[in-house]
Design a protein around this motif. Sequence first.
Motif, PDB file in Angstrom:
ATOM      1  N   VAL A 197       0.832  -1.205   0.000  1.00 26.26           N
ATOM      2  CA  VAL A 197       0.000   0.000   0.000  1.00 26.26           C
ATOM      3  C   VAL A 197       0.865   1.253   0.000  1.00 26.26           C
ATOM      4  O   VAL A 197       2.013   1.236   0.465  1.00 26.26           O
ATOM      5  CB  VAL A 197      -0.963   0.028   1.220  1.00 26.26           C
ATOM      6  CG1 VAL A 197      -1.918  -1.151   1.176  1.00 26.26           C
ATOM      7  CG2 VAL A 197      -0.210   0.053   2.543  1.00 26.26           C
ATOM      8  N   GLU A 198       0.298   2.324  -0.531  1.00 24.58           N
ATOM      9  CA  GLU A 198       0.989   3.610  -0.557  1.00 24.58           C
ATOM     10  C   GLU A 198       0.027   4.662  -0.053  1.00 24.58           C
ATOM     11  O   GLU A 198      -1.061   4.830  -0.609  1.00 24.58           O
ATOM     12  CB  GLU A 198       1.388   3.914  -2.016  1.00 24.58           C
ATOM     13  CG  GLU A 198       2.821   4.362  -2.170  1.00 24.58           C
ATOM     14  CD  GLU A 198       3.179   4.466  -3.646  1.00 24.58           C
ATOM     15  OE1 GLU A 198       3.787   3.518  -4.171  1.00 24.58           O
ATOM     16  OE2 GLU A 198       2.817   5.485  -4.266  1.00 24.58           O
ATOM     17  N   ASP A 199       0.400   5.331   1.008  1.00 27.67           N
ATOM     18  CA  ASP A 199      -0.450   6.378   1.607  1.00 27.67           C
ATOM     19  C   ASP A 199      -1.865   5.881   1.864  1.00 27.67           C
ATOM     20  O   ASP A 199      -2.848   6.534   1.501  1.00 27.67           O
ATOM     21  CB  ASP A 199      -0.480   7.636   0.719  1.00 27.67           C
ATOM     22  CG  ASP A 199       0.886   8.300   0.644  1.00 27.67           C
ATOM     23  OD1 ASP A 199       1.724   8.032   1.524  1.00 27.67           O
ATOM     24  OD2 ASP A 199       1.115   9.071  -0.302  1.00 27.67           O
ATOM     25  N   PHE A 200      -1.949   4.712   2.474  1.00 26.24           N
ATOM     26  CA  PHE A 200      -3.245   4.093   2.763  1.00 26.24           C
ATOM     27  C   PHE A 200      -3.845   4.759   4.008  1.00 26.24           C
ATOM     28  O   PHE A 200      -3.258   4.715   5.088  1.00 26.24           O
ATOM     29  CB  PHE A 200      -3.029   2.592   3.001  1.00 26.24           C
ATOM     30  CG  PHE A 200      -4.287   1.783   3.021  1.00 26.24           C
ATOM     31  CD1 PHE A 200      -4.857   1.320   1.852  1.00 26.24           C
ATOM     32  CD2 PHE A 200      -4.904   1.482   4.235  1.00 26.24           C
ATOM     33  CE1 PHE A 200      -6.015   0.561   1.874  1.00 26.24           C
ATOM     34  CE2 PHE A 200      -6.074   0.731   4.263  1.00 26.24           C
ATOM     35  CZ  PHE A 200      -6.623   0.278   3.074  1.00 26.24           C
ATOM     36  N   PRO A 201      -5.013   5.418   3.869  1.00 21.02           N
ATOM     37  CA  PRO A 201      -5.524   6.247   4.972  1.00 21.02           C
ATOM     38  C   PRO A 201      -6.235   5.456   6.066  1.00 21.02           C
ATOM     39  O   PRO A 201      -7.175   4.710   5.795  1.00 21.02           O
ATOM     40  CB  PRO A 201      -6.516   7.173   4.260  1.00 21.02           C
ATOM     41  CG  PRO A 201      -6.964   6.422   3.053  1.00 21.02           C
ATOM     42  CD  PRO A 201      -5.874   5.472   2.668  1.00 21.02           C
ATOM     43  N   VAL A 202      -5.754   5.616   7.286  1.00 21.93           N
ATOM     44  CA  VAL A 202      -6.393   4.981   8.451  1.00 21.93           C
ATOM     45  C   VAL A 202      -6.432   5.973   9.609  1.00 21.93           C
ATOM     46  O   VAL A 202      -5.749   6.999   9.580  1.00 21.93           O
ATOM     47  CB  VAL A 202      -5.628   3.704   8.906  1.00 21.93           C
ATOM     48  CG1 VAL A 202      -5.698   2.616   7.854  1.00 21.93           C
ATOM     49  CG2 VAL A 202      -4.185   4.014   9.265  1.00 21.93           C
ATOM     50  N   ILE A 203      -7.239   5.652  10.600  1.00 26.58           N
ATOM     51  CA  ILE A 203      -7.340   6.478  11.797  1.00 26.58           C
ATOM     52  C   ILE A 203      -7.029   5.590  13.000  1.00 26.58           C
ATOM     53  O   ILE A 203      -7.473   4.431  13.047  1.00 26.58           O
ATOM     54  CB  ILE A 203      -8.760   7.082  11.914  1.00 26.58           C
ATOM     55  CG1 ILE A 203      -9.064   7.978  10.701  1.00 26.58           C
ATOM     56  CG2 ILE A 203      -8.925   7.886  13.219  1.00 26.58           C
ATOM     57  CD1 ILE A 203     -10.516   8.371  10.550  1.00 26.58           C
TER      58      ILE A 203
END
Lengths: 179, 279
Positions: free
Chosen positions: A155-161
Amino acid sequence: MKYINLPLTKDIRKSLKPGEELLLTGKIYTARDQAHKRFCESLKKGERLPISLKDNVIFYCGPAPTRPGDAIGSCGPTTSSRMDTFTPQLLSKGLAAMIGKGRRSERVKSAIKRHGAVYLIAIGGAGAYLARRVKKARPIAYKDLGTEAIHELWVEDFPVIVAIDSKGKSIFKRGGKDA
Amino acid sequence: MRKISSDKIRNAVAELAVRANVSLRKDILEALKKAQRSETKPLAKKTLALLIENAKIAESEFIPICQDTGMAVVSCEIGQDVHVKGDLTKAINEGIKQGYKKGHLRKSVVSDPLIRKNTKTNTPCVIHFKIVSGGALKLTVLPKGFGSENKSRLIMLKPTDTDKEIIGFVISVVKAAGADACPPFILGIGIGGTLDKAAHLAKEATLRPIHKPNPKSHLGRIEKQILSAANKTGIGPAGLGGKTTCLGVNILSFPTHIAGLPVCVNISCHAMRSASAVI
């Protein structure tokens, strides 16, 4: 917004705060219901798991089929609480983090705290958006499970919180209490 | 007597299965946009913007909105003057099979609930047949994701219970679903009939466009009260807080027995998908 390169070492985990938004780059593994069941059955028999859990991240996801030319099909998170019974055992084997959606049980929360892991969430139902952040994917174990097989994703810059931090602090509230 | 070939039905179902999964219903998209404008909490605003962006990507790249492309629920309204040439049930299942293959949609159906072996075709689908007057055939494909299906509930209330108990039950279901079922939700509510009828009505209710008022005004009032109470729970988009927990509430009702008041809540996530065609 914080950029994180995987693996997710203990030092990185300790620095994360609930509610923090992260962009992950590196290798993660998908595993959902049936793969978790197999993991725990293998551990019970004293067998080796098909992947190393130490400092690694499991993404609760069963991707849609990949079209020719694409890296992966639609791939958002599935409901984490279904994995609650299996998670503490995997955390005890060094699993660094899980990516899913929704709340976790008290038992999972205390196991996260005990092992200094973290629980991350991705936005559920945003599978088309998240697929664009996956650059490569291949099934690597339990291939007979189809979509539920273990896939290795780059993954590249996979957005999570960050939903539960390494101290067990959660962003979800239930009746005024953490949930 | 109008003749319709089963091949035609199969092809229509296949096309609807793909369309429903890649193209978010217009009423849902509009509701997401409206909610995005009215949210004040930055994370809620951002989450809704991401969902709108997700729908755009899905439509333009022709990939599913969500990886959970559901168990397909097909409603088939057949005019009584129609004669179908060939096997209708088989044609509908074949349509689902072809659509899920062609559209690269996920196959999530297992052949037995306990043995759990994937059929690899996403069939069988759940089919509801309805005989109506006339010579047309209407098909609706509703791919139902299970993150929200798992959180749906049914209760048999007392005949002396009122709006208050119904609203109380629905809100308890919404709270229990919380972040797990991908809010903001669309609530399909079935009231009355028997246990099975209430469940069927709840599913059918999700098909009504959410901006359309309920033709029964007393139900419309309850819908508004539920919507307002749900949005005061603070669950918000993705369960991260905010005032958008629910995008729409649709109730369908049916006569019932003097001894009962069945109420079923079918939760749909924000990716409420369905597509229809008339042949």
